[in-house]
Design an enzyme around this catalytic site. Structure first.
Site, PDB file in Angstrom:
ATOM      1  N   TYR A  36      25.563  45.374  40.134  1.00 43.95           N
ATOM      2  CA  TYR A  36      24.393  45.475  40.699  1.00 43.95           C
ATOM      3  C   TYR A  36      24.578  45.806  42.309  1.00 43.95           C
ATOM      4  O   TYR A  36      24.438  44.843  43.198  1.00 43.95           O
ATOM      5  CB  TYR A  36      23.317  44.445  40.627  1.00 43.95           C
ATOM      6  CG  TYR A  36      23.486  43.987  39.159  1.00 43.95           C
ATOM      7  CD1 TYR A  36      22.758  44.874  38.314  1.00 43.95           C
ATOM      8  CD2 TYR A  36      23.807  42.987  38.522  1.00 43.95           C
ATOM      9  CE1 TYR A  36      22.521  44.777  36.853  1.00 43.95           C
ATOM     10  CE2 TYR A  36      23.684  42.498  37.337  1.00 43.95           C
ATOM     11  CZ  TYR A  36      23.086  43.270  36.602  1.00 43.95           C
ATOM     12  OH  TYR A  36      22.896  42.940  35.070  1.00 43.95           O
ATOM     13  N   SER A  41      14.776  42.766  43.965  1.00 46.36           N
ATOM     14  CA  SER A  41      13.595  41.937  44.470  1.00 46.36           C
ATOM     15  C   SER A  41      13.560  40.503  44.071  1.00 46.36           C
ATOM     16  O   SER A  41      13.720  39.511  45.278  1.00 46.36           O
ATOM     17  CB  SER A  41      12.409  42.622  43.862  1.00 46.36           C
ATOM     18  OG  SER A  41      11.369  41.848  44.262  1.00 46.36           O
ATOM     19  N   TYR A  89      24.576  53.115  40.574  1.00 46.86           N
ATOM     20  CA  TYR A  89      23.735  52.287  39.534  1.00 46.86           C
ATOM     21  C   TYR A  89      22.740  53.365  38.769  1.00 46.86           C
ATOM     22  O   TYR A  89      22.146  54.104  39.564  1.00 46.86           O
ATOM     23  CB  TYR A  89      23.203  51.199  40.096  1.00 46.86           C
ATOM     24  CG  TYR A  89      22.116  50.509  39.220  1.00 46.86           C
ATOM     25  CD1 TYR A  89      22.599  49.367  38.586  1.00 46.86           C
ATOM     26  CD2 TYR A  89      20.914  50.590  39.087  1.00 46.86           C
ATOM     27  CE1 TYR A  89      21.690  48.735  37.509  1.00 46.86           C
ATOM     28  CE2 TYR A  89      20.067  50.041  38.089  1.00 46.86           C
ATOM     29  CZ  TYR A  89      20.456  49.227  37.445  1.00 46.86           C
ATOM     30  OH  TYR A  89      19.625  48.254  36.613  1.00 46.86           O
ATOM     31  N   GLN A 115       8.868  43.701  40.546  1.00 52.34           N
ATOM     32  CA  GLN A 115       9.450  42.601  39.800  1.00 52.34           C
ATOM     33  C   GLN A 115       8.556  41.233  40.276  1.00 52.34           C
ATOM     34  O   GLN A 115       7.732  41.366  40.947  1.00 52.34           O
ATOM     35  CB  GLN A 115      10.815  42.366  40.386  1.00 52.34           C
ATOM     36  CG  GLN A 115      11.906  42.733  39.376  1.00 52.34           C
ATOM     37  CD  GLN A 115      13.186  42.504  39.680  1.00 52.34           C
ATOM     38  OE1 GLN A 115      13.473  42.250  40.792  1.00 52.34           O
ATOM     39  NE2 GLN A 115      14.289  42.338  38.672  1.00 52.34           N
ATOM     40  N   ASP A 177      14.696  41.853  31.280  1.00 48.91           N
ATOM     41  CA  ASP A 177      14.623  43.232  30.697  1.00 48.91           C
ATOM     42  C   ASP A 177      14.917  43.323  29.499  1.00 48.91           C
ATOM     43  O   ASP A 177      13.985  43.922  28.430  1.00 48.91           O
ATOM     44  CB  ASP A 177      15.646  43.936  31.436  1.00 48.91           C
ATOM     45  CG  ASP A 177      15.945  43.982  32.859  1.00 48.91           C
ATOM     46  OD1 ASP A 177      15.259  43.022  33.237  1.00 48.91           O
ATOM     47  OD2 ASP A 177      16.671  44.417  33.388  1.00 48.91           O
ATOM     48  N   TRP A 357      18.883  37.880  28.033  1.00 49.41           N
ATOM     49  CA  TRP A 357      17.607  37.088  27.903  1.00 49.41           C
ATOM     50  C   TRP A 357      17.398  37.161  26.537  1.00 49.41           C
ATOM     51  O   TRP A 357      16.036  36.887  26.025  1.00 49.41           O
ATOM     52  CB  TRP A 357      16.578  38.147  28.378  1.00 49.41           C
ATOM     53  CG  TRP A 357      16.777  38.410  30.017  1.00 49.41           C
ATOM     54  CD1 TRP A 357      17.423  39.292  30.646  1.00 49.41           C
ATOM     55  CD2 TRP A 357      16.522  37.491  31.024  1.00 49.41           C
ATOM     56  NE1 TRP A 357      17.625  39.247  32.020  1.00 49.41           N
ATOM     57  CE2 TRP A 357      16.934  37.906  32.446  1.00 49.41           C
ATOM     58  CE3 TRP A 357      15.960  36.221  30.955  1.00 49.41           C
ATOM     59  CZ2 TRP A 357      17.014  37.133  33.419  1.00 49.41           C
ATOM     60  CZ3 TRP A 357      16.085  35.422  32.323  1.00 49.41           C
ATOM     61  CH2 TRP A 357      16.475  35.850  33.464  1.00 49.41           C
ATOM     62  N   GLU A 400      26.728  35.164  35.439  1.00 54.40           N
ATOM     63  CA  GLU A 400      25.419  35.999  35.414  1.00 54.40           C
ATOM     64  C   GLU A 400      24.429  34.996  34.487  1.00 54.40           C
ATOM     65  O   GLU A 400      23.205  34.622  34.619  1.00 54.40           O
ATOM     66  CB  GLU A 400      25.250  37.397  35.017  1.00 54.40           C
ATOM     67  CG  GLU A 400      23.760  38.116  35.114  1.00 54.40           C
ATOM     68  CD  GLU A 400      24.072  39.350  34.676  1.00 54.40           C
ATOM     69  OE1 GLU A 400      25.136  40.098  34.506  1.00 54.40           O
ATOM     70  OE2 GLU A 400      23.001  40.471  35.008  1.00 54.40           O
TER      71      GLU A 400
END
Ligand code: 9WN
Length: 432
Positions: A36, A41, A89, A115, A177, A357, A400
């Site tokens: 990234y 944000s 990206y 976001q 996401d 997620w 992460e």
């Protein structure tokens, strides 16, 4: 489990700082090197929260750098691109084409989505912790109008359901996401194949899924990022409890900051009350908040971490807060995880311990829930969340996200919010 010799608090803190220093590009911090390479944000809000106790100026610079990308509509974009790495990206600036939009800032390239609006909460952390009160007050005066404009945008343009909540119009806007919460609404979209290159990671969803994300982003872009189009035509519109829980908490933060900026706190208090009422009337069901699919016209049944977002609100009715805590501590979430908090209910058929997620535990959601537990006086739960999160990063590094059963690291390494929030958790655990 990747074994890492136990590191003491001081060494962990030093490691966190070196990750943040390495990921700093000018005044902003990228979420992770390589993966990234721009400014995101809510990542930057988390970074500012982590910096708040230690470095007011750097926290302020982080937020101001992001807000340089704010559109004249008030929208704070989910990505502010680093010009030297423009297409490193996907989707990059050539997809979003912000430079073609009259409301976008000049000289800064951004995405066209937003976001979770965590920024007022971050500024309040900076305000509360800053040693130099004059400097902090000057920052609040400078940044308050930008935050107020961000909130006005959400109220004016994103209340697609007309009940006082903000709708997200793309899974990327949730910050979560790949959550299975979006599976059903995404499956209703056409499957168009696009040519692009993105880094393949086992944690990421497949390209077949990603194509729908791209399709949705292009539809919105081709409408000219138009508010009326969102209301009438856009096929993805969801009232997400985490997005709105964060918005509510940021309204409360703005109410605290308003007098510093010479403004009236009442509109923010009223906004918070409106959001609380709408959350309770529309999204509360069976011990958890659920996302409401405005196009499908129903609550999405999947139980996921976002459902705890409204617990950030100290004004949540007592019985609702306690029911949420019971769900959090049950075998659906913390009760059956070695390393809290799984991002999806463990018993759900969609649960996947290693995909983004869909199961892993994240430092940012642990931090938010630790805060929620604190505002509701659940100090033992808060302490447990702090200790478990520190155990994760101590053992596996600033990854992460983490496997909720064995604590092994997943996704990117040297991840900024994992490092920044560790600084805050370390300070907190030292105080308790
Ligand atoms: C898309 C940067 C961002 C986070 C999100 C996380 C992930 C991007 C991606 O990375 O999203 O915005 O490429 O999947 O889900 O929360 O802000 O860290």
């Amino acid at each position: 489990m990747e074994a890492r010799s136990a590191v003491d608090d001081a060494a962990l803190g030093r490691e966190a700082w070196s990750v943040l220093d390495a990921n700093r590009t000018g005044s902003a911090t990228v979420p992770a090197p390589g993966l990234y390479p721009h400014q995101w944000s809510w990542d930057s809000a988390f970074v500012a929260i982590g910096l708040a106790r230690w470095d007011t100026r750097r926290a302020a610079a982080e937020l101001l750098s992001l807000l340089a990308g704010q559109w004249r509509t008030g929208m704070v974009p989910h990505i502010v691109f680093h010009p030297a790495r423009a297409e490193a990206y996907f989707p990059g600036p050539s997809v979003w084409r912000s430079h073609d939009h009259p409301a976008a800032p000049t000289g800064v390239l951004t995405s066209g989505l937003t976001q979770p609006p965590l920024h007022a909460l971050a500024v309040r952390q900076v305000w509360r912790h800053a040693a130099d009160r004059d400097e902090a007050a000057a920052l609040v005066r400078r940044i308050y109008p930008m935050l107020a404009a961000q909130h006005d945008y959400l109220a004016a343009t994103r209340d697609l359901g007309g009940a006082g909540l903000a709708a997200i119009v793309h899974p990327w806007e949730s910050g979560m996401d790949d959550s299975p919460v979006w599976d059903e609404p995404l499956e209703a979209l056409p499957a168009v194949r696009y040519a692009y290159r993105r880094e393949e990671l086992p944690e990421r969803h497949p390209d077949s899924h990603h194509d729908r994300y791209v399709w949705l982003a292009l539809r919105y872009r081709d409408s000219g990022y138009d508010g009326a189009y969102l209301r009438l035509d856009h096929p993805f519109a969801i009232e997400d409890p985490m997005f709105n829980g964060i918005w509510l908490a940021s309204c409360q933060a703005l109410a605290e900051l308003a007098p510093v900026a010479g403004s009236d706190p009442r509109p923010h208090e009223e906004a918070a009350a409106r959001i609380r009422t709408a959350l309770l009337e529309r999204l509360w069901s069976d011990g958890l908040f659920h996302a409401l699919d405005l196009r499908g016209g129903r609550l999405i049944p999947v139980r996921a971490i976002g459902g705890f977002g409204p617990l950030l609100d100290p004004g949540l009715p007592f019985e609702v807060a306690m029911a949420l805590v019971a769900t959090l501590e049950s075998a659906r979430f913390m009760g059956a995880a070695g390393y809290p908090v799984p991002s999806c209910e463990i018993r759900a058929p969609q649960f996947d311990r290693s995909r983004y997620w869909r199961g892993p535990s994240w430092v940012n959601t642990n931090w938010l829930l630790r805060r929620a537990a604190t505002v509701h006086g659940r100090t033992e739960l808060a302490r447990q969340l702090t200790a478990a999160t520190l155990r994760l990063v101590r053992q596996a590094g600033f990854r992460e996200c983490f496997d909720p059963f064995d604590g092994s690291g997943r996704g990117g390494r040297d991840f900024s919010w994992s490092a920044a929030l560790t600084l805050d958790l370390l300070a907190d655990s030292a105080e308790s």
